[in-house]
Write a protein that holds these residues in place. Structure first.
Motif, mmCIF file in Angstrom:
data_model
loop_
_atom_site.group_PDB
_atom_site.id
_atom_site.type_symbol
_atom_site.label_atom_id
_atom_site.label_comp_id
_atom_site.label_asym_id
_atom_site.label_seq_id
_atom_site.Cartn_x
_atom_site.Cartn_y
_atom_site.Cartn_z
ATOM 1 N N SER A 145 54.104 -62.893 -22.265
ATOM 2 C CA SER A 145 55.350 -63.660 -22.262
ATOM 3 C C SER A 145 56.602 -62.936 -21.895
ATOM 4 N N VAL A 146 56.823 -61.853 -22.307
ATOM 5 C CA VAL A 146 57.793 -60.848 -22.184
ATOM 6 C C VAL A 146 57.493 -59.828 -21.021
ATOM 7 N N ARG A 147 57.439 -60.398 -19.899
ATOM 8 C CA ARG A 147 56.871 -59.481 -18.765
ATOM 9 C C ARG A 147 57.473 -58.731 -17.962
ATOM 10 N N CYS A 148 56.837 -57.497 -17.800
ATOM 11 C CA CYS A 148 57.529 -56.646 -16.905
ATOM 12 C C CYS A 148 56.155 -55.642 -16.552
ATOM 13 N N GLY A 149 56.569 -55.192 -15.236
ATOM 14 C CA GLY A 149 55.448 -54.266 -14.663
ATOM 15 C C GLY A 149 56.290 -53.077 -14.373
ATOM 16 N N TYR A 150 55.442 -52.111 -13.674
ATOM 17 C CA TYR A 150 56.042 -50.807 -13.221
ATOM 18 C C TYR A 150 55.271 -50.275 -12.169
ATOM 19 N N ILE A 151 56.186 -49.465 -11.014
ATOM 20 C CA ILE A 151 55.358 -48.791 -9.997
ATOM 21 C C ILE A 151 55.939 -47.360 -10.127
ATOM 22 N N ALA A 152 55.188 -46.317 -10.057
ATOM 23 C CA ALA A 152 55.594 -45.090 -9.996
ATOM 24 C C ALA A 152 54.912 -44.475 -8.627
ATOM 25 N N GLY A 153 55.399 -43.855 -7.630
ATOM 26 C CA GLY A 153 54.945 -43.451 -6.570
ATOM 27 C C GLY A 153 55.993 -42.523 -5.938
ATOM 28 N N ARG A 154 55.860 -42.143 -4.732
ATOM 29 C CA ARG A 154 56.616 -41.355 -3.847
ATOM 30 C C ARG A 154 58.091 -42.077 -4.049
ATOM 31 N N ALA A 155 59.038 -41.239 -4.047
ATOM 32 C CA ALA A 155 60.432 -41.524 -4.154
ATOM 33 C C ALA A 155 60.938 -42.436 -3.065
ATOM 34 N N ASP A 156 60.456 -41.798 -1.638
ATOM 35 C CA ASP A 156 61.012 -42.632 -0.442
ATOM 36 C C ASP A 156 60.472 -44.062 -0.423
ATOM 37 N N TRP A 157 59.291 -44.297 -0.883
ATOM 38 C CA TRP A 157 58.523 -45.381 -0.999
ATOM 39 C C TRP A 157 59.063 -46.403 -1.962
ATOM 40 N N ILE A 158 59.335 -45.880 -3.093
ATOM 41 C CA ILE A 158 59.888 -46.543 -4.210
ATOM 42 C C ILE A 158 61.581 -47.096 -3.629
ATOM 43 N N GLU A 159 62.081 -46.193 -2.784
ATOM 44 C CA GLU A 159 63.300 -46.888 -2.332
ATOM 45 C C GLU A 159 63.246 -47.863 -1.539
ATOM 46 N N HIS A 160 62.180 -48.088 -0.724
ATOM 47 C CA HIS A 160 62.032 -49.071 0.247
ATOM 48 C C HIS A 160 61.388 -50.254 -0.837
ATOM 49 N N LEU A 161 60.428 -50.113 -1.718
ATOM 50 C CA LEU A 161 59.993 -50.979 -2.583
ATOM 51 C C LEU A 161 61.342 -51.927 -3.488
ATOM 52 N N VAL A 162 62.423 -50.863 -3.871
ATOM 53 C CA VAL A 162 63.443 -51.425 -4.464
ATOM 54 C C VAL A 162 64.168 -52.715 -3.351
ATOM 55 N N ASP A 163 64.323 -52.332 -2.213
ATOM 56 C CA ASP A 163 64.859 -53.289 -1.195
ATOM 57 C C ASP A 163 63.891 -54.687 -1.295
ATOM 58 N N LEU A 164 62.512 -54.348 -1.380
ATOM 59 C CA LEU A 164 61.950 -55.347 -1.193
ATOM 60 C C LEU A 164 61.999 -56.303 -2.499
ATOM 61 N N GLN A 165 62.355 -55.517 -3.820
ATOM 62 C CA GLN A 165 62.208 -56.468 -4.861
ATOM 63 C C GLN A 165 63.477 -57.208 -4.926
ATOM 64 N N VAL A 166 64.499 -56.624 -4.386
ATOM 65 C CA VAL A 166 66.031 -57.333 -4.345
ATOM 66 C C VAL A 166 65.855 -58.369 -3.479
ATOM 67 N N ALA A 167 65.042 -58.267 -2.318
ATOM 68 C CA ALA A 167 64.878 -59.495 -1.225
ATOM 69 C C ALA A 167 64.231 -60.634 -1.811
ATOM 70 N N SER A 168 63.066 -60.181 -2.553
ATOM 71 C CA SER A 168 62.148 -61.305 -3.108
ATOM 72 C C SER A 168 62.228 -61.613 -4.581
ATOM 73 N N ASN A 169 63.331 -60.945 -5.360
ATOM 74 C CA ASN A 169 63.536 -61.276 -6.667
ATOM 75 C C ASN A 169 64.771 -61.519 -6.892
ATOM 76 N N PHE A 170 65.765 -60.699 -6.354
ATOM 77 C CA PHE A 170 67.071 -60.395 -6.458
ATOM 78 C C PHE A 170 67.289 -59.643 -7.863
ATOM 79 N N GLY A 171 67.578 -58.276 -7.620
ATOM 80 C CA GLY A 171 67.575 -57.634 -9.207
ATOM 81 C C GLY A 171 66.056 -57.321 -9.589
ATOM 82 N N GLY A 172 66.028 -56.388 -10.518
ATOM 83 C CA GLY A 172 65.212 -55.751 -11.118
ATOM 84 C C GLY A 172 64.624 -57.009 -12.271
#
Lengths: 453, 453
Positions: free
Chosen positions: A305-332
């Motif tokens: 119920s208290v949901r939270c996941g994570y991604i660990a990977g290449r730093a340059d990929w994480i940077e892009h994934l952060v943009d995708l999360q902002v676009a699709s969820n706005f904020g972490g």
């Protein structure tokens, strides 16, 4: 008590409604009338229900505005596709037994620690209660996670880690980043059915590799990489879903060698990692988060119920994934969620909870396996941990027919082929041992087996 | 106090670290030393920090495992793209003023009601704390939402409504359902910058229609439907972001007539609806949820941390959207989140909170507008409600240059062109009036204007 509470919460029972008679509910729930009397008395004490002399119990006036609209039942007629088990188990009434579901019952979760965390939440800084989460999620939880990754011999820096809304969202973000419609993705046969659902949403072409007790069949894996050129391979580490198998070190090494030769990216979902008795090899540890992306969540061990996941990977990929999360969820992820999880993880009780849970599951797996064998339902293997038993039905019985028959009696089962892209598991079934401590489950299962024989 | 708390929460300050001296912090925060002394004393009383005789204040030992890793700052050098404002404002330190952000400060949110809801959460049914959400989200909140939709003259049944993880996720799910890469999508010029980010993630071709004080320019709208054949139009109802304008009934009617003629689907995002002094026309109400899909959330009025959005639309579409949510998030929104939101909405305090908030914002909009005009920054119009002022800088000043200069001094602004697909707003800027009650904002703004002149 929780069944009545759930019905009231879901407004299946509304203020003023009469509760089932003690005798009838005792019959439905297969418990003694005195148990129901005690439950009703306690609920009355809590003020949720009221006794009217001579005429039974009624739901107390509620703060909700009364509305009389029809609830939408999970559709039983829908095809037995990758969504079938999810829909049936997520939307089933609280009292419906769900040996087909992929999570633990509330009483197996760290309830006390969660209640403490909720109380602490009521006293926390206002910004935690009202603000959006930072794009990578709360630093406190990220630091705790980095320490846990280090225990798996995965050394990562903060810029290699981001929190997501859930483990599924973690996988989804990576698919959004790496996949285009028509791309080929490799999964295990069998695999977690929602990987199939998610890849379908991404319009990916899905191919599968047979899973053995020590991981994917490496020879077939190498052939598929040559012939199908998949862009991505999605798998579980530690305890494979549904089989419960564990990757061997040698298989892991050969698999990564083949992946390197064909520039394959791998998502290693560690969601069941904490259920291991002792640590098994992690692809991410061997690879050092180069072509392997590690994902996970706390839904199975802490709270779904208290949901939270994570991604660990290449730093340059994480940077892009952060943009995708902002676009699709706005904020972490929600600061409320990350604060509750960090609180439970940081408090000493989590490890103790997991130790006890592992012991309880070891006993339960053994007991349930024995009872299943009595019905000529044979585990494919005895897993080292976790709550799944992947079993073969005797005499090539049709697992889908059995699951349909059981659903008619309000028991949700998980037939093998929802886990199989190649449909190679018609006579297999995944059982969640934590949801089988209920006589009704076994009665219904026996009848369903007979009906499908 | 919250600034120090935040730094400790984010581990910017760790156990044993010395806090800034009273004099220096008083200077940075532009408050009297006695204020800092009182704050430090209170934090010491709470046990968060400790005073050492003669040598100042130190962070008390924490429950978190000590780790010394570098934090990742929001990158200032990145291009001023649709992500620029999001990244800067989401990841800014708690003490950084954010007139460019799209939400209210904690002290403007219903903090007391949220704390009550969190306390109630600590006593709620275990299943709420531990289980996945049902695929459409908690029935109690859905019923409350249906009642609220009815107030907007939108009659919907339960099978026409689903809850999502956030308002952005609601729009994202609909895009996943309706769009294929290369599809054309129409937005307003200007529009909420994250619509651009989201559509980019869907690889959509984005076209825009000029927004007027009474809604989109309908003549241009009709031309674009003929020439560009967009699949989807995404807009705000009630109070348009960033302009603060309101759709007129006549524009709404012509817009829907054109949409019908070209089989255009419309997403009407109602996220600012509760800020209206009195209700304005809703496309979803005129259309009856036929080709208009209504989305919304509680992030702006209740909490952006306890996240939950919703979608109201055609029942057959909702059924598909539920599958997409299962595939991409597994289950509906967090029961913890939906229970907190339902609790706050059902408690009487929410409407009272919104009444007070609207009055406070009316005063603040007027005061901030006057101060901006003194700097020759002219509101494009005075909005009926909400916390945005969309303003033109004097003498064609470059808003991006001004925002960059302000960011150098730790103030986050929102330059016009991040809201404009056609880049027609180089000299406009969106101000969040609730974040401008801070002398530093005005000092920095003055300097940034001068530097960019």
């Amino acid at each position: 008590m929780s069944a009545i509470r759930a019905k009231v919460a879901e407004r299946a029972l509304n203020a003023g409604d009469r509760l089932p008679s003690i005798r009838s509910l005792a019959a439905t729930m297969k418990v003694s009338p005195s148990t129901i009397v005690e439950a009703y008395d306690r609920l009355a004490a809590e003020g949720l229900i009221r006794a009217r002399r001579g005429s039974g119990f009624y739901v107390a006036p509620s703060i909700m505005p009364p509305l009389a609209l029809a609830e939408v039942e999970p559709r039983r007629d829908r095809a037995v596709d990758p969504f079938w088990v999810s829909r049936q188990s997520l939307d089933a009434d609280a009292v419906v037994p769900k040996p087909g579901c992929g999570w633990l019952p509330p009483e197996w979760m760290p309830e006390a620690a969660l209640r403490r965390a909720a109380r602490a939440l009521s006293r926390t800084d206002a910004s935690v209660l009202t603000n959006y989460g930072s794009t990578r999620g709360a630093m406190a939880l990220r630091r705790l996670l980095l320490a846990r990754l280090a225990e798996d011999a995965i050394e990562a820096s903060t810029d290699q880690l981001m929190l997501t809304g859930s483990g599924t969202q973690a996988t989804d973000l990576i698919c959004r980043f790496l996949l285009r419609p028509g791309d080929t993705v490799l999964v295990d046969d069998p695999c977690y059915f929602n990987f199939r659902a998610l890849l379908r949403a991404h319009q990916a072409r899905i191919v599968s590799v047979p899973y053995t007790p020590t991981g994917p069949d490496v020879t077939r894996f190498e052939q598929i990489l040559r012939s199908e050129r998949p862009r991505l391979y999605i798998t579980n580490s530690a305890l494979h879903n549904p089989s419960g198998a564990t990757l061997s070190l040698q298989t892991a090494h050969r698999l990564l060698t083949a992946a390197a030769a064909h520039d394959l990216t791998i998502i290693e979902d560690d969601i069941f990692g904490d259920f291991e008795p002792e640590r098994s090899p992690r692809l991410a540890a061997l690879d050092g988060l180069n072509r392997v992306i590690r994902t996970g969540s706390f839904s199975k061990t802490l709270s779904a119920s208290v949901r939270c996941g994570y991604i660990a990977g290449r730093a340059d990929w994480i940077e892009h994934l952060v943009d995708l999360q902002v676009a699709s969820n706005f904020g972490g992820p929600s600061p409320v969620a990350t604060e509750i999880i960090a609180k439970v993880l940081a408090g000493g009780s989590y490890r103790k909870h997991m130790d006890e849970l592992r012991q309880k599951l070891t006993r339960t797996r053994r007991d349930v396996a024995r009872k299943l064998q009595a019905l000529r339902i044979e585990p494919w293997l005895m897993p080292r941990g976790g709550f799944f038993l992947w079993c073969r039905l005797a005499g090539g019985l049709d697992a889908t027919a059995v699951a349909r028959a059981a659903l008619e009696e309000d028991v949700v089962l998980a037939p093998g082929n929802v886990f199989s892209v190649a449909q190679t598991a018609p006579d297999l079934m995944r059982f969640n041992v934590a949801h089988m401590n209920d006589a009704r489950v076994w009665d219904v299962l026996r009848r369903a087996l007979k009906a499908s024989a």
